[in-house]
Design a protein around this motif. Sequence first.
Motif, PDB file in Angstrom:
ATOM      1  N   VAL A   1       0.839  -1.199   0.000  1.00 20.24           N
ATOM      2  CA  VAL A   1       0.000   0.000   0.000  1.00 20.24           C
ATOM      3  C   VAL A   1       0.876   1.251   0.000  1.00 20.24           C
ATOM      4  CG1 VAL A   1      -1.791   1.282   1.236  1.00 20.24           C
ATOM      5  CG2 VAL A   1      -1.806  -1.225   1.260  1.00 20.24           C
ATOM      6  N   GLU A   2       0.557   2.186  -0.851  1.00 20.52           N
ATOM      7  CA  GLU A   2       1.314   3.434  -0.933  1.00 20.52           C
ATOM      8  C   GLU A   2       0.989   4.357   0.236  1.00 20.52           C
ATOM      9  OE1 GLU A   2       0.892   5.462  -4.669  1.00 20.52           O
ATOM     10  OE2 GLU A   2       0.467   3.590  -5.719  1.00 20.52           O
ATOM     11  N   GLY A   3       1.863   5.320   0.453  1.00 19.31           N
ATOM     12  CA  GLY A   3       1.594   6.400   1.392  1.00 19.31           C
ATOM     13  C   GLY A   3       1.705   5.994   2.846  1.00 19.31           C
ATOM     14  N   THR A   4       1.021   6.738   3.686  1.00 19.21           N
ATOM     15  CA  THR A   4       1.090   6.538   5.136  1.00 19.21           C
ATOM     16  C   THR A   4       0.437   5.219   5.533  1.00 19.21           C
ATOM     17  OG1 THR A   4       0.909   8.927   5.396  1.00 19.21           O
ATOM     18  CG2 THR A   4       0.586   7.604   7.362  1.00 19.21           C
ATOM     19  N   THR A   5       1.078   4.494   6.436  1.00 21.04           N
ATOM     20  CA  THR A   5       0.534   3.212   6.895  1.00 21.04           C
ATOM     21  C   THR A   5       0.715   3.066   8.405  1.00 21.04           C
ATOM     22  OG1 THR A   5       2.604   1.935   6.712  1.00 21.04           O
ATOM     23  CG2 THR A   5       1.260   2.151   4.708  1.00 21.04           C
ATOM     24  N   VAL A   6       0.085   2.039   8.953  1.00 18.94           N
ATOM     25  CA  VAL A   6       0.331   1.648  10.345  1.00 18.94           C
ATOM     26  C   VAL A   6       1.106   0.327  10.368  1.00 18.94           C
ATOM     27  CG1 VAL A   6      -1.547   2.915  11.444  1.00 18.94           C
ATOM     28  CG2 VAL A   6      -2.010   0.664  10.428  1.00 18.94           C
ATOM     29  N   PHE A   7       1.772   0.027   9.255  1.00 24.38           N
ATOM     30  CA  PHE A   7       2.700  -1.098   9.125  1.00 24.38           C
ATOM     31  C   PHE A   7       2.045  -2.440   9.459  1.00 24.38           C
ATOM     32  CE2 PHE A   7       5.297   2.668   9.695  1.00 24.38           C
ATOM     33  CZ  PHE A   7       6.194   2.541   8.633  1.00 24.38           C
ATOM     34  N   LEU A   8       0.887  -2.666   8.833  1.00 24.85           N
ATOM     35  CA  LEU A   8       0.216  -3.953   8.997  1.00 24.85           C
ATOM     36  C   LEU A   8       0.986  -5.041   8.249  1.00 24.85           C
ATOM     37  CD1 LEU A   8      -3.506  -2.846   8.489  1.00 24.85           C
ATOM     38  CD2 LEU A   8      -2.326  -3.255  10.662  1.00 24.85           C
ATOM     39  N   GLU A   9       0.973  -6.247   8.796  1.00 23.52           N
ATOM     40  CA  GLU A   9       1.651  -7.388   8.192  1.00 23.52           C
ATOM     41  C   GLU A   9       0.631  -8.443   7.768  1.00 23.52           C
ATOM     42  OE1 GLU A   9       4.964  -8.293   7.564  1.00 23.52           O
ATOM     43  OE2 GLU A   9       5.395  -6.162   7.888  1.00 23.52           O
TER      44      GLU A   9
ATOM     45  N   LYS B   1      -5.924  12.731  20.034  1.00 20.61           N
ATOM     46  CA  LYS B   1      -4.621  13.321  19.702  1.00 20.61           C
ATOM     47  C   LYS B   1      -3.545  12.261  19.535  1.00 20.61           C
ATOM     48  CE  LYS B   1      -5.728  17.418  22.443  1.00 20.61           C
ATOM     49  NZ  LYS B   1      -5.329  18.261  23.611  1.00 20.61           N
ATOM     50  N   GLU B   2      -3.553  11.244  20.391  1.00 20.55           N
ATOM     51  CA  GLU B   2      -2.534  10.205  20.322  1.00 20.55           C
ATOM     52  C   GLU B   2      -3.083   8.901  20.873  1.00 20.55           C
ATOM     53  OE1 GLU B   2       0.115  10.669  24.291  1.00 20.55           O
ATOM     54  OE2 GLU B   2       0.380  12.278  22.802  1.00 20.55           O
ATOM     55  N   LEU B   3      -2.469   7.794  20.455  1.00 18.29           N
ATOM     56  CA  LEU B   3      -2.936   6.470  20.872  1.00 18.29           C
ATOM     57  C   LEU B   3      -1.760   5.502  20.863  1.00 18.29           C
ATOM     58  CD1 LEU B   3      -5.584   4.703  21.402  1.00 18.29           C
ATOM     59  CD2 LEU B   3      -5.367   4.066  18.979  1.00 18.29           C
ATOM     60  N   GLU B   4      -1.653   4.716  21.919  1.00 14.35           N
ATOM     61  CA  GLU B   4      -0.619   3.674  21.957  1.00 14.35           C
ATOM     62  C   GLU B   4      -0.962   2.593  20.936  1.00 14.35           C
ATOM     63  OE1 GLU B   4       2.209   3.831  23.744  1.00 14.35           O
ATOM     64  OE2 GLU B   4       1.469   5.847  24.260  1.00 14.35           O
ATOM     65  N   TRP B   5       0.020   2.263  20.096  1.00 12.46           N
ATOM     66  CA  TRP B   5      -0.193   1.281  19.032  1.00 12.46           C
ATOM     67  C   TRP B   5       0.752   0.092  19.238  1.00 12.46           C
ATOM     68  CZ3 TRP B   5      -3.814   1.141  15.190  1.00 12.46           C
ATOM     69  CH2 TRP B   5      -3.645   0.170  14.208  1.00 12.46           C
ATOM     70  N   ASP B   6       0.149  -1.047  19.487  1.00 16.93           N
ATOM     71  CA  ASP B   6       0.924  -2.264  19.705  1.00 16.93           C
ATOM     72  C   ASP B   6       0.650  -3.197  18.537  1.00 16.93           C
ATOM     73  OD1 ASP B   6       2.361  -4.371  20.678  1.00 16.93           O
ATOM     74  OD2 ASP B   6       0.932  -4.907  22.256  1.00 16.93           O
TER      75      ASP B   6
ATOM     76  N   GLN C   1       2.093  -5.925  15.283  1.00 17.21           N
ATOM     77  CA  GLN C   1       2.957  -7.099  15.166  1.00 17.21           C
ATOM     78  C   GLN C   1       4.403  -6.692  14.927  1.00 17.21           C
ATOM     79  OE1 GLN C   1       1.451 -10.569  12.966  1.00 17.21           O
ATOM     80  NE2 GLN C   1       3.389 -10.609  11.829  1.00 17.21           N
ATOM     81  N   THR C   2       4.604  -5.654  14.123  1.00 25.97           N
ATOM     82  CA  THR C   2       5.978  -5.205  13.835  1.00 25.97           C
ATOM     83  C   THR C   2       6.196  -3.742  14.191  1.00 25.97           C
ATOM     84  OG1 THR C   2       5.380  -4.563  11.567  1.00 25.97           O
ATOM     85  CG2 THR C   2       6.154  -6.827  11.913  1.00 25.97           C
ATOM     86  N   TRP C   3       5.198  -3.109  14.787  1.00 22.91           N
ATOM     87  CA  TRP C   3       5.301  -1.665  15.020  1.00 22.91           C
ATOM     88  C   TRP C   3       4.679  -1.299  16.357  1.00 22.91           C
ATOM     89  CZ3 TRP C   3       2.182   3.011  13.148  1.00 22.91           C
ATOM     90  CH2 TRP C   3       3.005   4.153  13.049  1.00 22.91           C
ATOM     91  N   ASP C   4       5.493  -1.024  17.350  1.00 27.71           N
ATOM     92  CA  ASP C   4       5.031  -0.559  18.657  1.00 27.71           C
ATOM     93  C   ASP C   4       5.407   0.902  18.797  1.00 27.71           C
ATOM     94  OD1 ASP C   4       4.184  -3.108  19.191  1.00 27.71           O
ATOM     95  OD2 ASP C   4       5.967  -3.658  20.328  1.00 27.71           O
ATOM     96  N   THR C   5       4.403   1.757  18.931  1.00 26.22           N
ATOM     97  CA  THR C   5       4.683   3.185  18.972  1.00 26.22           C
ATOM     98  C   THR C   5       3.481   3.929  19.544  1.00 26.22           C
ATOM     99  OG1 THR C   5       5.450   5.071  17.633  1.00 26.22           O
ATOM    100  CG2 THR C   5       3.773   3.641  16.659  1.00 26.22           C
ATOM    101  N   THR C   6       3.567   5.220  19.560  1.00 25.39           N
ATOM    102  CA  THR C   6       2.412   6.067  19.865  1.00 25.39           C
ATOM    103  C   THR C   6       2.041   6.794  18.583  1.00 25.39           C
ATOM    104  OG1 THR C   6       3.121   6.412  22.153  1.00 25.39           O
ATOM    105  CG2 THR C   6       1.544   7.988  21.245  1.00 25.39           C
TER     106      THR C   6
END
Length: 392
Positions: A93-101, A195-200, A202-207
């Motif tokens: 997928v092009e552009g911004t992602t949440v790095f789904l696997e 405004k922000e959310l903790e994202w856990d 499979q390959t991307w842990d971030t806020t």
Amino acid sequence: MRKIFLFITTFVAINSLFVSKAFGDPNPSPPTVASEAAIVLEANSGQVLYDKNANSQMYPASVTKIATAIYAIETGNLNDVVTIGSNASARHVEGTTVFLEKGEKVPLKKLVQGLLINSGNDAGVAIAEHLSGSEKQFSKDINTYLKNVIGVQNTNFENPHGLFDSDHRTTAEDLAKITRYAMKNPTFRKIFGTKELEWDGQTWDTTILTHHKLVKEEIPYEGVTGGKNGFVIQSGYTLATTAERDGLSLIVITLKGSMKNDSYDDTIKLLDYGFKNYRTSIIPKGTKFMVGDQEYIASEKIAYTYPKNEQLSKETKEDGTLKITTQEGIEIASYQLNEVVNETNNVKTELKRKPTNEVSFESIFGHLNTYLAYFSIAFLLSIIGLFYRQKI
């Protein structure tokens, strides 16, 4: 005599100053905006306060995701666990992602959050495939939903995320309607203003952080409740923003800004314009009106928006039509009330709004203005009387 004349002149000047402060221009001048299309919609009343090319079809970019999100919330089960397919993986997928696997399992609600907050295009594809089986079928399903449920007329979405497609088009007015509808849903409203959310992942842990500068307060603005930004080369910069102050709930859409700051500058100008110049009045559900011996009732809350400095009048006609007009007799809104047919308040008709912009508060100032004028005349006559008695 000269002293009294000066006193009278000063008194009249002060009185005029008071009146002009209470009653300004009932038709405020809107600002100039750089974006090619824009609209300001008051969400309670549904009235348009400003528009520029609001019915011109344009490319919305990621503002599309407002529609995808409310469609998923209303037609899907947010507790469903979605298995990510290859098409929805970030690698495809092009552009911004949440790095789904591929193969990752993600709750539908979390995908909606990733879609709106971090503008994840991969989350959009995953939602589309989960709800409709494919992006192609999803585009058919969401277009039917937007037309039949929300009532838009000039929108055609070819995908769930807003990446460029020459047939993927909408208007500022349609986007304002979609946003207005979506903001009535508590789940959407909460995510839209996050405004922000903790994202856990499979390959991307971030806020993850919203990209909307007003929502994350990178640009401070009082009353902002939500927003979504977008950009692709063909669309320019697009922005959807919601804000509330003093009972006024505004939706601002700007499309095709040539620079990122255009969208935000235009949005702030339009929010300022709305909050400075307009107010919304509410007639509560259940309010009763009498016309002779016949009783009518408002079966729904009635909201109407108008310039702050305009004085309005309300009149109920014999057929149960509630008309709201200016002091010059210009009708700005009309509603069909329900006719009460017995003591248990059974009704014969539904409340229908005939759109066209109240002034309960300004009406008070109208009366005060009249009383002040009478007092001024009486006061001046008393001064003149005292002067002539002194001369005699």
